[in-house]
Design an enzyme around this catalytic site. Sequence first.
Site, mmCIF file in Angstrom:
data_model
loop_
_atom_site.group_PDB
_atom_site.id
_atom_site.type_symbol
_atom_site.label_atom_id
_atom_site.label_comp_id
_atom_site.label_asym_id
_atom_site.label_seq_id
_atom_site.Cartn_x
_atom_site.Cartn_y
_atom_site.Cartn_z
ATOM 1 N N ARG A 118 6.729 -1.334 -0.454
ATOM 2 C CA ARG A 118 5.617 -1.018 0.708
ATOM 3 C C ARG A 118 5.578 -2.239 1.580
ATOM 4 O O ARG A 118 5.008 -3.290 1.117
ATOM 5 C CB ARG A 118 4.398 -0.681 0.146
ATOM 6 C CG ARG A 118 3.474 -0.111 1.191
ATOM 7 C CD ARG A 118 1.970 -0.126 0.512
ATOM 8 N NE ARG A 118 1.253 -1.177 0.618
ATOM 9 C CZ ARG A 118 0.367 -1.819 -0.127
ATOM 10 N NH1 ARG A 118 0.020 -1.007 -1.321
ATOM 11 N NH2 ARG A 118 -0.064 -3.093 -0.097
ATOM 12 N N HIS B 233 -1.426 -1.079 2.481
ATOM 13 C CA HIS B 233 -1.482 0.220 2.025
ATOM 14 C C HIS B 233 -1.650 1.421 3.241
ATOM 15 O O HIS B 233 -0.905 2.217 3.260
ATOM 16 C CB HIS B 233 -2.586 0.267 1.006
ATOM 17 C CG HIS B 233 -2.914 1.796 0.481
ATOM 18 N ND1 HIS B 233 -2.122 2.373 -0.170
ATOM 19 C CD2 HIS B 233 -4.022 2.481 0.882
ATOM 20 C CE1 HIS B 233 -2.858 3.702 -0.251
ATOM 21 N NE2 HIS B 233 -3.794 3.830 0.162
ATOM 22 N N TYR C 288 -4.433 -9.543 -2.620
ATOM 23 C CA TYR C 288 -3.752 -9.435 -3.690
ATOM 24 C C TYR C 288 -2.272 -9.655 -3.916
ATOM 25 O O TYR C 288 -1.781 -9.512 -5.127
ATOM 26 C CB TYR C 288 -4.048 -7.829 -4.339
ATOM 27 C CG TYR C 288 -3.753 -6.799 -3.179
ATOM 28 C CD1 TYR C 288 -2.344 -6.302 -3.428
ATOM 29 C CD2 TYR C 288 -4.628 -6.300 -2.386
ATOM 30 C CE1 TYR C 288 -2.159 -5.272 -2.517
ATOM 31 C CE2 TYR C 288 -4.324 -5.154 -1.435
ATOM 32 C CZ TYR C 288 -3.211 -4.706 -1.315
ATOM 33 O OH TYR C 288 -2.527 -3.707 -0.471
#
Lengths: 327, 382
Positions: free
Chosen positions: B274, B278, B287
């Site tokens: 990805r 998100h 993160y």
Amino acid sequence: MATITLAKGINMGLRKAMENDPKVLVMGEDVGKLGGVFRVTDGLQKDFGEDRVIDTPLAESGIVGTAIGLALRGYRPVCEIQFDGFVYPAFDQIVSQLAKMRARALGKVSLPVVIRIPVGGGIGAVEHHSESNEAYFAHTAGLKVVVCSNPVDAFFMTQQAIATDDPVILYEPKRRYWEKADLDESLTLEDATPLHRARVAREGADITVAAYGPVVKTAMEAATAADEEGKSIEVIDLRTLSPLDMPTLCASVEKTGRLVVVHEAPVFLGMGAEVAARATEACFYSLEAPVMRVGGFGTPYPPSRVEEDYLPDLDRILDAVDRSLAF
Amino acid sequence: MTDSAVAAAASPQAAHPRLARPVSDQPELVQLLTPEGERVEHPDYAIDLSDDELRGLYRDLVLVRRVDAEATALQRQGELGIWASLLGQEAAQVGSGRAMRADDYAFPTYREHGVAWCRGVDPLNLLGLFRGVNHGGWDPNEKNFHLYTIVIGAQTLHATGYAMGVQKDGAESAVIAYFGDGATSQGDVNEAFIFASVFNAPVVFFCQNNQWAISEPIEKQTRIPLYRRAMGFGFPGIRVDGNDVLACLAVTRAALQNAREGSGPTLIEAYTYRMGAHTTSDDPTRYRLSDELESWKLKDPVERMKAYLSRNGIATQAYFDEVERESAELAAYVRKGCLEMPDPEPLSIFEHVYADRHPLLEEEREQFAAYLETFERAEGTR
Ligand SMILES: Cc1ncc(C[n+]2csc(CCOP(=O)(O)OP(=O)(O)O)c2C)c(N)n1
Ligand SMILES: [Mg+2]
């Protein structure tokens, strides 16, 4: 005095509980490094470690089911469900397992599990992110269901929920996460309103408006607007849906003689139905008008571009107030 | 020995040899095009495409990426509430999407914009949900492309059930269920595996392992490579280079054909990344490290196809320019269509809830209509 947001209030409540009791755990999706999608658990993993602030696999049934096991082993898990619409995969674990285990064991086990759920609409989200499903859980014997509406309550109710030996569903009004209030840090849990007590949020004489969660603020705004028209609204923040605090509500209704109940959830079989029925039974001779309900329609939560039409707003509350006063 | 080591030695478990942990070594993945754009062969997955078809795949990759970029921009400008970008996953989606026949049926998550493109779904249909004017709203049966499913994993069971229906009908079609790495933890997905296996349903489970489920890395979901899970459920699993459109096409084609021929389900793990957040609401810098992103940039699905095409004289600069021009046109179409999308009427909230009449709902609708009219009247008198 510290100015905090509602999200920060919960964060501080979790932190306090974790400091006071090493058995308190936080678990859920993205609660660790990210601090949750709403940052409610921000910084907790950094300070308490991955052992106590647990990023779980992506499975709600797994989260609640293992929380039950952890509780059986003496822990006090606080589960985060990322959004209201994602609690359903855990429905069996909550309704058939968590809620009933104490009674099945004739009181020999306690499950002090807290399930935190950001609830309600108004944030422009896609489907499943704006639901108000409190009635399902309030309808289930064995669960306690509470809803905070402001930062100070968020701080105390989080700690009180964790200290409770019964399972508690703690609803957090997500569109109010960023609302601010002053917290007097010298206050302790003993000073706080008990968890299962409603609160008179604003005193008034002509009519009672009972609300909880996100629409308490809306009700307060309606009361301010009504004031200018010479109508005095008393606002009750119900705070606790199971058990319901009827004495506080009835005292208000006996004073004003009129009641409007407001929530975001569909009116049909919503909390308003229970409150109205009980108020009618308990305060029949004080009532000057039928109890009115303002809430969501009997439809799925709509796409965000029409959610303002779905959500009870100031005008719809005042409309119900006027109808009650004119009765 | 420390105290705890003594205690451990004395514990009953210490008498038994430790069970071997499953190893998570990097297994083989099917690849037909290296990150440098070099064509390699795989013994089980030969693929022979015409130059036209090869160029077509490249065009799909570029157009799909362009639509995605436009949607991200529209979100930034407040025209969409949120957008889930497919950046980096174009090859997995175009490869699998083009492997389908018209009579096959796809069950997507919320990120399958590339699959939608291959099915011929108008990109504007996808935008409705993200803009907040509907919950999807397209007719799934028109292009055999189901509505987006946001509740993680739920659609894998729908796909399996649909496939069971195909089987009962004696039809020769296959079904494909899309889901992410995070979704593999859900009960629904595991139940779908079991139903598909037990009923030998003609369904392909296409998992895009993009390494992340919001902030949680794949290690939070599994201790073994995902494709190996299939074995325990009783059907084959295979890992494919998810950034290699040719490999994704070849592997998915084979799995769909197996399903059509009665050989049951397959799990395909498309190993990808990805590249973006998100969704537009997410901030991945909280993160994950940028090193990881940088290393995956070298495996870009579009660049590798372009390198292959130009190096082998399959496409010229003129072709690439033409695709570029076409993608700008498509972006303009998406933008215009999005801006022109009308907000729903308030009373539309009450539509399509039931097939039959529902008196209580009608009453609510009438009351709300009357309530809305009081405002119109008030405005009229002003
Ligand atoms: C049942 C359920 N729980 C939680 C969520 C919130 N959520 C949305 S996407 C997501 C992560 C999904 O990860 P993955 O399956 O890997 O798919 P990806 O987003 O990476 O494509 C989560 C937790 C959800 N949509 N549904
Ligand atoms: Mg993923």
